[in-house]
Motif scaffolding. Structure first.
Motif, PDB file in Angstrom:
ATOM      1  N   ALA A 120       0.907  -1.095  -0.003  1.00 47.03           N
ATOM      2  CA  ALA A 120      -0.160   0.243  -0.020  1.00 47.03           C
ATOM      3  C   ALA A 120       0.977   1.030   0.059  1.00 47.03           C
ATOM      4  O   ALA A 120       1.954   1.642   0.854  1.00 47.03           O
ATOM      5  N   ILE A 121       0.470   2.403  -0.372  1.00 51.84           N
ATOM      6  CA  ILE A 121       1.058   3.589  -0.440  1.00 51.84           C
ATOM      7  C   ILE A 121       0.097   4.163   0.594  1.00 51.84           C
ATOM      8  O   ILE A 121      -0.830   4.752   0.404  1.00 51.84           O
ATOM      9  N   VAL A 122       0.776   4.924   1.149  1.00 54.86           N
ATOM     10  CA  VAL A 122       0.077   5.898   2.356  1.00 54.86           C
ATOM     11  C   VAL A 122       0.602   7.776   2.161  1.00 54.86           C
ATOM     12  O   VAL A 122       1.443   7.496   1.477  1.00 54.86           O
ATOM     13  N   GLY A 126       2.448   7.750  13.909  1.00 54.08           N
ATOM     14  CA  GLY A 126       3.587   8.498  14.237  1.00 54.08           C
ATOM     15  C   GLY A 126       5.041   7.563  13.879  1.00 54.08           C
ATOM     16  O   GLY A 126       6.034   7.159  14.330  1.00 54.08           O
ATOM     17  N   TRP A 127       5.415   7.192  12.838  1.00 54.76           N
ATOM     18  CA  TRP A 127       6.169   6.527  12.294  1.00 54.76           C
ATOM     19  C   TRP A 127       7.454   7.234  12.062  1.00 54.76           C
ATOM     20  O   TRP A 127       7.021   8.244  11.429  1.00 54.76           O
ATOM     21  N   SER A 185      10.454   5.747  10.658  1.00 51.40           N
ATOM     22  CA  SER A 185      10.105   5.084   8.751  1.00 51.40           C
ATOM     23  C   SER A 185       9.405   4.429   9.073  1.00 51.40           C
ATOM     24  O   SER A 185       9.465   3.344   8.985  1.00 51.40           O
ATOM     25  N   PRO A 186       8.595   4.878   7.293  1.00 51.71           N
ATOM     26  CA  PRO A 186       7.117   4.230   7.280  1.00 51.71           C
ATOM     27  C   PRO A 186       6.932   2.810   6.577  1.00 51.71           C
ATOM     28  O   PRO A 186       6.721   2.089   6.667  1.00 51.71           O
ATOM     29  N   LEU A 187       8.467   2.713   5.779  1.00 47.05           N
ATOM     30  CA  LEU A 187       8.448   1.955   4.539  1.00 47.05           C
ATOM     31  C   LEU A 187       8.257   1.004   5.457  1.00 47.05           C
ATOM     32  O   LEU A 187       9.264   0.762   6.411  1.00 47.05           O
ATOM     33  N   GLY A 188       7.693  -0.186   4.937  1.00 40.27           N
ATOM     34  CA  GLY A 188       8.084  -1.513   5.469  1.00 40.27           C
ATOM     35  C   GLY A 188       7.084  -2.038   6.817  1.00 40.27           C
ATOM     36  O   GLY A 188       7.079  -2.764   7.049  1.00 40.27           O
ATOM     37  N   LYS A 189       6.090  -0.978   7.242  1.00 34.53           N
ATOM     38  CA  LYS A 189       5.612  -1.462   8.748  1.00 34.53           C
ATOM     39  C   LYS A 189       4.280  -1.996   8.107  1.00 34.53           C
ATOM     40  O   LYS A 189       4.145  -1.333   6.547  1.00 34.53           O
ATOM     41  N   THR A 190       3.958  -2.374   8.697  1.00 29.17           N
ATOM     42  CA  THR A 190       2.579  -2.699   8.401  1.00 29.17           C
ATOM     43  C   THR A 190       1.539  -2.062   9.669  1.00 29.17           C
ATOM     44  O   THR A 190       1.091  -1.689  10.515  1.00 29.17           O
ATOM     45  N   PHE A 191       0.046  -2.627   8.413  1.00 28.17           N
ATOM     46  CA  PHE A 191      -0.860  -1.690   9.387  1.00 28.17           C
ATOM     47  C   PHE A 191      -2.533  -2.951   9.114  1.00 28.17           C
ATOM     48  O   PHE A 191      -2.276  -3.639   8.002  1.00 28.17           O
ATOM     49  N   VAL A 212       3.203  -1.264   4.050  1.00 31.26           N
ATOM     50  CA  VAL A 212       3.786   0.302   3.475  1.00 31.26           C
ATOM     51  C   VAL A 212       4.760   0.016   2.651  1.00 31.26           C
ATOM     52  O   VAL A 212       5.874   0.030   2.534  1.00 31.26           O
ATOM     53  N   ALA A 213       4.535   0.385   1.090  1.00 36.43           N
ATOM     54  CA  ALA A 213       5.677   0.236   0.110  1.00 36.43           C
ATOM     55  C   ALA A 213       5.956   1.679  -0.613  1.00 36.43           C
ATOM     56  O   ALA A 213       6.996   1.909  -0.715  1.00 36.43           O
TER      57      ALA A 213
END
Length: 250
Positions: A9-11, A20-21, A23-29, A43-44
């Motif tokens: 996904a692109i956010v 509150g990230w 470094s968002p890349l690679g985070k999951t939700f 997050v891609a």
């Protein structure tokens, strides 16, 4: 693409800030609906905030992902210049041939922008009309006050002219008090107008340019010109009158 059981996904930036990230890349939700997880995403990529809804609404957290073909609801096409009308007609004809029982709901993107601009233009017209009516009422009131003041000082003006006062000096003397009142009114009203306009614009627009002194200076200039024109109608009649006639009437 899937990444370990989660979809990419692109956010937007607001989404990242809300989580509150750093470094968002690679985070999951997870996405939940009625406390039930309906999807998990990784997050891609991150994009800057952009308006994807009404311009009057705030930009909320948003993510974009690829869905199954069964969930497609719309298609966006980029058309070569000069082919928009013909392409639209071909799309509508093809749609009616494939789905005769479903209404075709195509539209041009510039129509969406035109609608948003028309809404802003309507708000602008309301402001202009309100300002024009306020200026008209103020000029009418000023005309009445000027007429009473100059009628009360007819003999004084006549004596000044007999003693050699020029038209310019008489005009300045008669209108000095009005000019002072106008300046004092502007100094007192400008801060309140600034606060009220800020509050009004904040209640209408979520994102807007900050106010600057230029509109207030222009407004003062318009009011000053209107006041000068209003006073001139009375002053001209008095300064061109024969002093003997004025004193004889007194």
């Amino acid at each position: 693409q899937n990444n370990g059981g989660t979809a990419a996904a692109i956010v937007n930036a607001t989404f990242v800030a809300q989580r509150g990230w750093d470094s968002p890349l690679g985070k999951t939700f997870d996405v939940r609906r009625d406390s039930v997880i309906t999807g998990s995403y990784t997050v891609a990529g991150v994009v800057e905030d952009f308006h994807y809804d009404d311009f009057f609404d705030p930009i909320n957290p948003m993510f974009v992902t690829v869905v199954d073909e069964a969930d497609y609801r719309a298609v966006a096409l980029r058309v070569r210049e000069g082919r928009a009308t013909a392409t639209f007609a071909d799309l509508e004809a093809t749609w009616k041939r494939l789905y005769p029982d479903v209404e075709f709901e195509g539209y041009f993107q510039d129509a969406v922008f035109d609608e948003a601009h028309a809404e802003n233009a309507g708000i602008n017209r309301i402001f202009v009309f309100t300002a024009a009516m306020a200026l008209l009422l103020a000029s009418m009131g000023l005309f009445g006050i000027a007429a009473q003041n100059e009628a009360r000082r007819m003999s004084e003006i006549g004596i000044r002219k007999v003693l050699g006062a020029t038209v310019a000096s008489v005009t300045t003397h008669v209108n000095r008090s009005f000019l002072v009142m106008l300046l004092v009114a502007f100094v007192l009203a400008a801060p309140f107008a600034y606060l009220l306009l800020n509050a009004l614009l904040d209640s209408i627009f979520e994102y807007r340019m900050p106010l600057n002194p230029v509109p207030f200076a222009l407004a003062f200039g318009v009011v000053a010109v209107a006041a000068a024109a209003t006073l001139a109608t009375q002053v001209r009649r008095i300064v061109t009158a024969n002093p003997a006639d004025v004193l004889r009437a007194e």
